[in-house]
Design a protein around this motif. Structure first.
Motif, PDB file in Angstrom:
ATOM      1  N   ILE A  77     -41.824  11.616  31.176  1.00 21.92           N
ATOM      2  CA  ILE A  77     -40.797  11.540  29.661  1.00 21.92           C
ATOM      3  C   ILE A  77     -40.438  10.305  29.394  1.00 21.92           C
ATOM      4  CG2 ILE A  77     -38.234  12.414  28.918  1.00 21.92           C
ATOM      5  CD1 ILE A  77     -38.704  15.065  30.749  1.00 21.92           C
ATOM      6  N   GLN A  78     -40.093   9.019  30.079  1.00 22.29           N
ATOM      7  CA  GLN A  78     -39.172   8.227  30.420  1.00 22.29           C
ATOM      8  C   GLN A  78     -40.867   6.853  29.338  1.00 22.29           C
ATOM      9  OE1 GLN A  78     -38.270   5.314  33.277  1.00 22.29           O
ATOM     10  NE2 GLN A  78     -38.731   3.137  32.377  1.00 22.29           N
ATOM     11  N   LEU A 120     -35.196  17.676  23.726  1.00 20.64           N
ATOM     12  CA  LEU A 120     -36.018  18.494  25.237  1.00 20.64           C
ATOM     13  C   LEU A 120     -34.866  20.156  25.192  1.00 20.64           C
ATOM     14  CD1 LEU A 120     -36.285  17.914  27.832  1.00 20.64           C
ATOM     15  CD2 LEU A 120     -33.887  17.590  28.594  1.00 20.64           C
ATOM     16  N   VAL A 162     -41.482   8.318  25.698  1.00 19.32           N
ATOM     17  CA  VAL A 162     -40.618   7.699  24.272  1.00 19.32           C
ATOM     18  C   VAL A 162     -40.128   6.498  24.714  1.00 19.32           C
ATOM     19  CG1 VAL A 162     -38.119   7.045  25.003  1.00 19.32           C
ATOM     20  CG2 VAL A 162     -38.344   8.998  25.689  1.00 19.32           C
ATOM     21  N   ARG A 194     -30.402  12.205  33.142  1.00 19.12           N
ATOM     22  CA  ARG A 194     -31.967  11.113  33.169  1.00 19.12           C
ATOM     23  C   ARG A 194     -32.472  10.551  31.732  1.00 19.12           C
ATOM     24  NH1 ARG A 194     -35.518  10.318  38.538  1.00 19.12           N
ATOM     25  NH2 ARG A 194     -34.141  10.929  40.396  1.00 19.12           N
ATOM     26  N   VAL A 195     -32.642  11.632  31.177  1.00 16.27           N
ATOM     27  CA  VAL A 195     -33.219  11.917  30.007  1.00 16.27           C
ATOM     28  C   VAL A 195     -31.463  11.010  29.023  1.00 16.27           C
ATOM     29  CG1 VAL A 195     -34.015  12.899  28.193  1.00 16.27           C
ATOM     30  CG2 VAL A 195     -35.618  12.971  30.046  1.00 16.27           C
ATOM     31  N   SER A 207     -39.638  12.516  35.157  1.00 16.51           N
ATOM     32  CA  SER A 207     -38.503  12.123  34.618  1.00 16.51           C
ATOM     33  C   SER A 207     -40.116  10.607  34.419  1.00 16.51           C
ATOM     34  CB  SER A 207     -37.402  11.388  35.451  1.00 16.51           C
ATOM     35  OG  SER A 207     -37.239  10.378  35.347  1.00 16.51           O
ATOM     36  N   LEU A 231     -30.172  12.605  21.168  1.00 18.01           N
ATOM     37  CA  LEU A 231     -30.095  13.203  22.207  1.00 18.01           C
ATOM     38  C   LEU A 231     -30.199  14.919  22.042  1.00 18.01           C
ATOM     39  CD1 LEU A 231     -32.847  14.351  24.405  1.00 18.01           C
ATOM     40  CD2 LEU A 231     -30.743  14.083  26.112  1.00 18.01           C
ATOM     41  N   CYS A 272     -31.506   7.624  27.036  1.00 14.65           N
ATOM     42  CA  CYS A 272     -31.553   7.868  24.960  1.00 14.65           C
ATOM     43  C   CYS A 272     -30.813   7.037  25.100  1.00 14.65           C
ATOM     44  CB  CYS A 272     -31.811   9.819  24.747  1.00 14.65           C
ATOM     45  SG  CYS A 272     -32.911  10.126  24.956  1.00 14.65           S
TER      46      CYS A 272
END
Length: 105
Positions: free
Chosen positions: A32-33, A46, A36, A62-63, A29, A74, A67
């Motif tokens: 990925i943050q 995703l 981004v 979480r994504v 997580s 997303l 977003c």
């Protein structure tokens, strides 16, 4: 645990590892943050493998929140993409560079 990703112009494509466990979900997580914020894409795609694990669903949630907070659309897909067809990465090559080659803030 690195996340496969590809910068496809204004789209950041991400592959969530199919064997993602509960212990690795926080690291994934956070990774990925960082991606981004580094790429600053106009949208995120995703790819989540099936069957989804509890950890991969947690990553998806979480994504989605990230977003939504940033106003980035997303898209979630179960269809794999070929990271070799775009500028692919495993989280190390271009992690600090945006899509136009500018340094991330």
């Amino acid at each position: 645990m690195p996340v496969e990703h590809a910068d496809e112009g204004q789209v950041l494509a991400l592959n969530v590892p199919p064997d993602l466990g509960v212990a690795a979900r926080a690291a994934v997580s956070l990774h990925i943050q960082r991606l981004v914020f580094a790429y600053r894409p106009r949208s995120v795609r995703l790819h989540a493998a099936r069957p989804a694990t509890d950890a991969s669903l947690s990553i998806l949630a979480r994504v989605h929140r990230l977003c939504e907070a940033l106003g980035i659309p997303l898209t979630v897909t179960a269809h794999p993409w070929n990271p070799g067809m775009a500028k692919a990465g495993t989280g190390h090559e271009n992690a600090g560079v945006g899509t136009e080659g500018r340094a991330a803030a």
